[in-house]
Design an enzyme around this catalytic site. Structure first.
Site, PDB file in Angstrom:
ATOM      1  N   HIS A   1     -11.262  -2.285   3.234  1.00 26.02           N
ATOM      2  CA  HIS A   1     -11.226  -1.892   4.652  1.00 26.02           C
ATOM      3  C   HIS A   1     -11.959  -0.581   4.922  1.00 26.02           C
ATOM      4  O   HIS A   1     -12.045  -0.154   6.066  1.00 26.02           O
ATOM      5  CB  HIS A   1      -9.762  -1.771   5.091  1.00 26.02           C
ATOM      6  CG  HIS A   1      -9.072  -0.654   4.363  1.00 26.02           C
ATOM      7  ND1 HIS A   1      -8.837  -0.695   3.003  1.00 26.02           N
ATOM      8  CD2 HIS A   1      -8.598   0.535   4.781  1.00 26.02           C
ATOM      9  CE1 HIS A   1      -8.254   0.420   2.628  1.00 26.02           C
ATOM     10  NE2 HIS A   1      -8.093   1.194   3.693  1.00 26.02           N
TER      11      HIS A   1
ATOM     12  N   GLU B   1      -6.124   4.222  -6.140  1.00 26.90           N
ATOM     13  CA  GLU B   1      -7.401   4.523  -5.489  1.00 26.90           C
ATOM     14  C   GLU B   1      -7.810   5.912  -5.961  1.00 26.90           C
ATOM     15  O   GLU B   1      -7.155   6.901  -5.628  1.00 26.90           O
ATOM     16  CB  GLU B   1      -7.267   4.490  -3.965  1.00 26.90           C
ATOM     17  CG  GLU B   1      -8.613   4.632  -3.293  1.00 26.90           C
ATOM     18  CD  GLU B   1      -8.543   5.075  -1.831  1.00 26.90           C
ATOM     19  OE1 GLU B   1      -9.462   4.754  -1.079  1.00 26.90           O
ATOM     20  OE2 GLU B   1      -7.570   5.758  -1.451  1.00 26.90           O
TER      21      GLU B   1
ATOM     22  N   ASP C   1       0.868  -1.169   0.000  1.00 26.88           N
ATOM     23  CA  ASP C   1       0.000   0.000   0.000  1.00 26.88           C
ATOM     24  C   ASP C   1       0.909   1.224   0.000  1.00 26.88           C
ATOM     25  O   ASP C   1       1.736   1.393   0.899  1.00 26.88           O
ATOM     26  CB  ASP C   1      -0.889  -0.019   1.254  1.00 26.88           C
ATOM     27  CG  ASP C   1      -2.239   0.607   1.007  1.00 26.88           C
ATOM     28  OD1 ASP C   1      -2.280   1.682   0.385  1.00 26.88           O
ATOM     29  OD2 ASP C   1      -3.257   0.040   1.455  1.00 26.88           O
TER      30      ASP C   1
ATOM     31  N   ASP D   1      -2.798   4.771  -2.513  1.00 26.65           N
ATOM     32  CA  ASP D   1      -3.796   5.441  -1.685  1.00 26.65           C
ATOM     33  C   ASP D   1      -4.132   6.840  -2.234  1.00 26.65           C
ATOM     34  O   ASP D   1      -3.216   7.633  -2.498  1.00 26.65           O
ATOM     35  CB  ASP D   1      -3.207   5.569  -0.270  1.00 26.65           C
ATOM     36  CG  ASP D   1      -4.227   5.974   0.766  1.00 26.65           C
ATOM     37  OD1 ASP D   1      -5.121   5.171   1.048  1.00 26.65           O
ATOM     38  OD2 ASP D   1      -4.112   7.103   1.306  1.00 26.65           O
TER      39      ASP D   1
HETATM   40  C1  NOJ Z   1      -7.880   5.796   1.736  1.00 27.46           C
HETATM   41  C2  NOJ Z   1      -7.656   4.629   2.626  1.00 27.46           C
HETATM   42  O1  NOJ Z   1      -8.211   3.492   2.031  1.00 27.46           O
HETATM   43  C3  NOJ Z   1      -8.273   4.964   3.955  1.00 27.46           C
HETATM   44  O2  NOJ Z   1      -8.355   3.874   4.811  1.00 27.46           O
HETATM   45  C4  NOJ Z   1      -7.467   6.085   4.546  1.00 27.46           C
HETATM   46  O3  NOJ Z   1      -8.081   6.537   5.728  1.00 27.46           O
HETATM   47  C5  NOJ Z   1      -7.348   7.267   3.596  1.00 27.46           C
HETATM   48  N1  NOJ Z   1      -7.103   6.878   2.239  1.00 27.46           N
HETATM   49  C6  NOJ Z   1      -6.241   8.183   4.013  1.00 27.46           C
HETATM   50  O4  NOJ Z   1      -5.001   7.565   3.814  1.00 27.46           O
END
Ligand code: NOJ
Length: 540
Positions: free
Chosen positions: A316, A242, A98, A200
């Site tokens: 998650h 993401e 990640d 992320d």
């Molecule tokens: C997306 C992540 O999936 C999430 O869990 C996180 O809180 C935020 N980005 C900030 O990193």
């Protein structure tokens, strides 16, 4: 489009904190993951997406990184990490890291330096602004975790930007030296033999906060192309971005191979359908299957031949799908299997989130004191101050809060589901004595074996990976489509409801590939689908 390994595999996401604890401190760890690699091999997955394991003060469970090149104490050591990569490799499983580079922790050395003053060489690694004319924050940007996105720094009299918690200061991607440090760090992990990166909130790195541009900023794709060239460009790695605000049009900018950026992106349109339009995810609305179909079909058809899809129901940050859009009561097993078949038969790389493969449910929380997640806690206090009733806020958290899917994996029916010998950091599901991995493995009709079969089918039948997609016209509650490849045709039929549904087709069955009911489907003409029934028929 050239073919890649990451199109053929199924990816399994591990949230390490909740997977398996090996040392009794109540928190899952890397050795726990190594213990369970045989289980993952049995499931058949080809890659693990590992949620962050780096050193972190855990303001946001590891998504606040204080050192990208060392492992969080609670999770183990770099030696454990090296062993995980090697042991996974023996089982033909790649480890996807990640990559959280929109922000660091405020405890990262760069930020500690940056805070020392305006002249510090690291100052510009972050985004600092003077107060507005009235002395308040530079503008009204808000954090995804409630409140202003700007935090005042007394010492320098400036504000820094944090689009997430104030312990997650945003990096300044305009700074070339900072970008280079990130690429060096990525190469450090590539040299260790990782299989790729899940990136992320990567659509935020081109932000222009003074103009309130957050996603898809003007320089975003330049940065990704630069990153590609400086890091994974010469390796065949899985890179998945993401991207919260992506559409099929903008997805192609990230993932059309000719642009040399990413393998694919996660789009979030489908998981945004059960909220009121224009409002927050906490403002609930039930899912409309017609809308869901429209969105998923749009992604299937619009990316076809140009970019690759990722397929997911869970992660998650999302509630458990069987509790969300399935029926986690009388049809738990049927609906979990149906959702699996529906998703895995579409074109793209499927992602499974830990526990999904046993049909894990959510367990409602009754009080804010049970909640661990910063997003839910901040929202709770904000909405309470705005006058919302406690019960309504807790209902939203139960429907959408991120702790729902972060409860530990129950490995068996023993105390704490065998997850830990100590006290789990967050309570397990109440039903763990019935719904656990051991029970699933012992029951040939469990959800586990549907996932295992889907993964095996993907390995045996190129049609599942490469076949064209075509929707079949049906009533809303029936979601049906064809996959077609080299003259072969599969018809996928699923009932997305608690009621019986009518289905009819002129096609003739050559073979049933997979199904979730015990009665064998023998004809496609004028049939009554049972609630949540799903099957795949190879057509003559
Ligand atoms: C997306 C992540 O999936 C999430 O869990 C996180 O809180 C935020 N980005 C900030 O990193």
């Amino acid at each position: 489009m050239a073919k890649h390994w990451w199109q053929e595999v199924v990816v399994y996401q591990i949230y390490p904190r909740s997977f398996k604890d090996s040392n009794g401190d109540g928190v899952g760890d890397i050795r726990g993951i190594i213990e369970k690699l045989d289980y993952l091999e049995k499931l058949g997955i080809g890659a693990i997406w590992l949620s962050p394991v780096y050193q972190s003060p855990n303001d946001d469970n590891g998504y606040d990184i204080s050192n990208y090149r060392s492992i969080m104490d609670e999770f183990g050591s770099m030696e454990d990490m090296d062993k995980l990569i090697a042991e996974a490799d023996k089982r033909d499983i790649k480890v996807i890291m990640d990559l959280v580079v929109n922000h660091t922790s405020d405890e990262h050395q760069w930020f500690i330096e940056a805070k020392k003053g305006k002249d510090n060489p690291y100052r510009d690694y972050y985004i600092w602004k003077d107060p507005s004319e009235n002395g308040g924050p530079p503008n009204d940007l808000t954090s995804m975790f409630s409140g202003s996105a700007w935090e005042f720094d007394e010492a320098s009299g400036q504000y820094y930007l944090h689009l997430f918690s104030k312990k997650q200061p945003d990096l300044n991607w305009k700074n070339e030296e900072m970008r280079q440090s990130i690429y060096d760090m990525m190469n450090f992990w590539i040299d260790k033999g990782v299989g790729g990166f899940r990136m992320d909130v990567i659509d935020l790195i081109g932000k222009v906060p003074e103009e309130k541009i957050l996603t898809n900023g003007p320089k975003l794709h330049d940065y990704l192309q630069e990153m590609h060239e400086a890091t994974f460009g010469n390796h065949d790695l899985l890179t998945v971005g993401e991207t919260m605000a992506v559409t099929p049009q903008t997805a192609k900018l990230y993932s059309n191979p000719s642009r040399k950026e990413l393998s694919m992106v996660f789009q979030f349109q489908h998981v945004g359908l059960d909220k009121q339009k224009g409002k927050e995810k906490w403002d609930l609305k039930s899912i409309d299957i017609a809308e869901l179909k429209e969105v998923l079909v749009k992604w299937q058809t619009e990316l076809d031949g140009q970019s690759w899809n990722s397929l997911f129901w869970n992660n998650h940050d999302q509630p458990r799908i069987v509790s969300r859009w399935g029926n986690d009561q009388e049809y738990r097993v049927e609906s979990a299997k149906m959702l699996a078949i529906l998703l895995h038969m579409m074109k793209g790389t499927p992602y499974i989130y830990q526990g999904e493969e046993i049909g894990a449910t959510g367990t409602p929380f009754s009080d804010i004191s049970e909640i661990k997640d910063i997003e839910s806690i901040n929202m709770y206090h904000e909405r309470l101050a705005e006058g919302y009733a406690k019960e309504e806020i807790i209902a939203s958290i139960n429907a959408k809060g991120r702790d729902n899917s972060r409860r530990p994996i129950p490995w068996n029916a023993s105390r704490n589901g065998g997850f830990t010998s100590g006290t789990p950091w967050i309570a397990l599901n109440e039903n763990y004595k019935e719904i656990n991995v051991e029970a699933a493995l012992n029951n040939p009709n469990s959800v586990f074996y549907t996932y295992q079969k889907l993964i095996q089918l993907r390995k045996d039948h190129p049609i599942m990976v490469w076949g064209d997609f075509e929707l079949v016209d049906t009533v809303d509650e029936v979601f049906s489509y064809y996959r077609m490849y080299n003259g072969e045709r599969w018809l996928i039929v699923t009932n997305f409801s608690n009621e019986e549904q009518f289905f009819s087709s002129k096609e003739e069955i050559e073979e049933i590939i997979i199904q979730n009911t015990s009665d064998r489907v023998t004809t496609l003409k004028d049939i009554t689908l049972q609630p949540w029934q799903a099957f795949v028929a190879k057509i003559k």
